[in-house]
Structures are given as structure tokens and as C-alpha cells.
Write a protein that holds these residues in place. Sequence first.
Motif: not given
Length: 171
Positions: A45-54, A65-66, A70-76, A137-144
Motif C-alpha cells: 500500500a505504501f508503494l502504491k501511495i508513493y507512486k500515485s500520491y498527489r 481517506a485516500f 488504497v490500503t483497503a484496495n490492496v487487501c481486496k 465510510i461512504a467517502q472511503l468506499l466511493h458509495a452512497p
Amino acid sequence: MFAAKAGLSAVEMERLVDQYGDAMLRVCCAYLGDAHLAQDAVQDAFLKIYKSYRPLEDSPASEKAFVMRVTANVCKDYLRSAWHKKVNLVEQYPELASPEAMRSESGRLLAEVLALKPKYREVVLLHYYHQYSVGEIAQLLHAPQSTVSVRLRRAREQLAKRLEEVPRDDL
């Protein structure tokens, strides 16, 4: 530690590690159920954050939230991997399912939470374990927010039903 990159310096990366590392590890442990695999996931997750962090101008909450998204997506991704589907960690590490751990009420509850479908498990863990509000949680998951509320309600119903089925003297 890290080479400077456009938008992310070594100092900023160290700040992210110090500020969010423990929370990320807890999220990964909750998702994956294995401390060693969770440590690997945090590193990925830290590698992905490092590569894509803005840099985010909104607020520290949006940065968190970002990072957590990223962490939740890596786990998934780990859970979808072919390795994870073929390896049963309880068979590999029998001490994870020790009878002593399962006898306690909290151990049984945790086992039932981890047995939920991923979409229900993630909202329960984020809400009760990490103390996020439904809006966060809605913001984290991009869900209503309504979707998150429904998932929480359904997860509670499933947990109540499963826990009622277990006689109290077995706990």
C-alpha cells in the motif's frame, strides 16, 4: 529512505508512515486475518501511495481517506489473488483457530464478523473497529451513504442471527 519524486518528498513519505502506518496495519489485519500477510499488504500500500500520491488541498481527512482507500484496495487485491484462494491459513497455522480463542465471546464475535461477505465485513470493521461514521465510510468506499447504512444494517442482522444460533454454554 525514499528518493524525492514530483509531489512527494522523503519527509512527506516518512510523515505518512508515522501518521498512518499503525492504522493501515490494523485494517490489513482485519481484512486478511494474518499479521505477516498484513505487513506485506501495508508495504504494498505504501508503494502504491508513493507512486500515485498527489498533495491534497482539501483537508487531512481526505488524505486519511485516500490512504485508507488504497490500503483497503490492496487487501481486496490480496483476497482476490490465486494464492489466497488456494491456501487455507487455518490449515497452515492451526493456532489461529485455537479452541481457547474461539471459546471467548469476543473471539466468537470476531470469527462471525470475519465470516461475513466482504462488502458487509468492511463496513462493520470500519464502523465499529476504526470508529468511522457512515459518511466517512461512504467517502472511503466511493458509495452512497444509504448503501453503507443498508450494509451495516444487514451485517448487524446477519450477526445477530448467527450469534443467536450458538448456545451460550458453548462460548
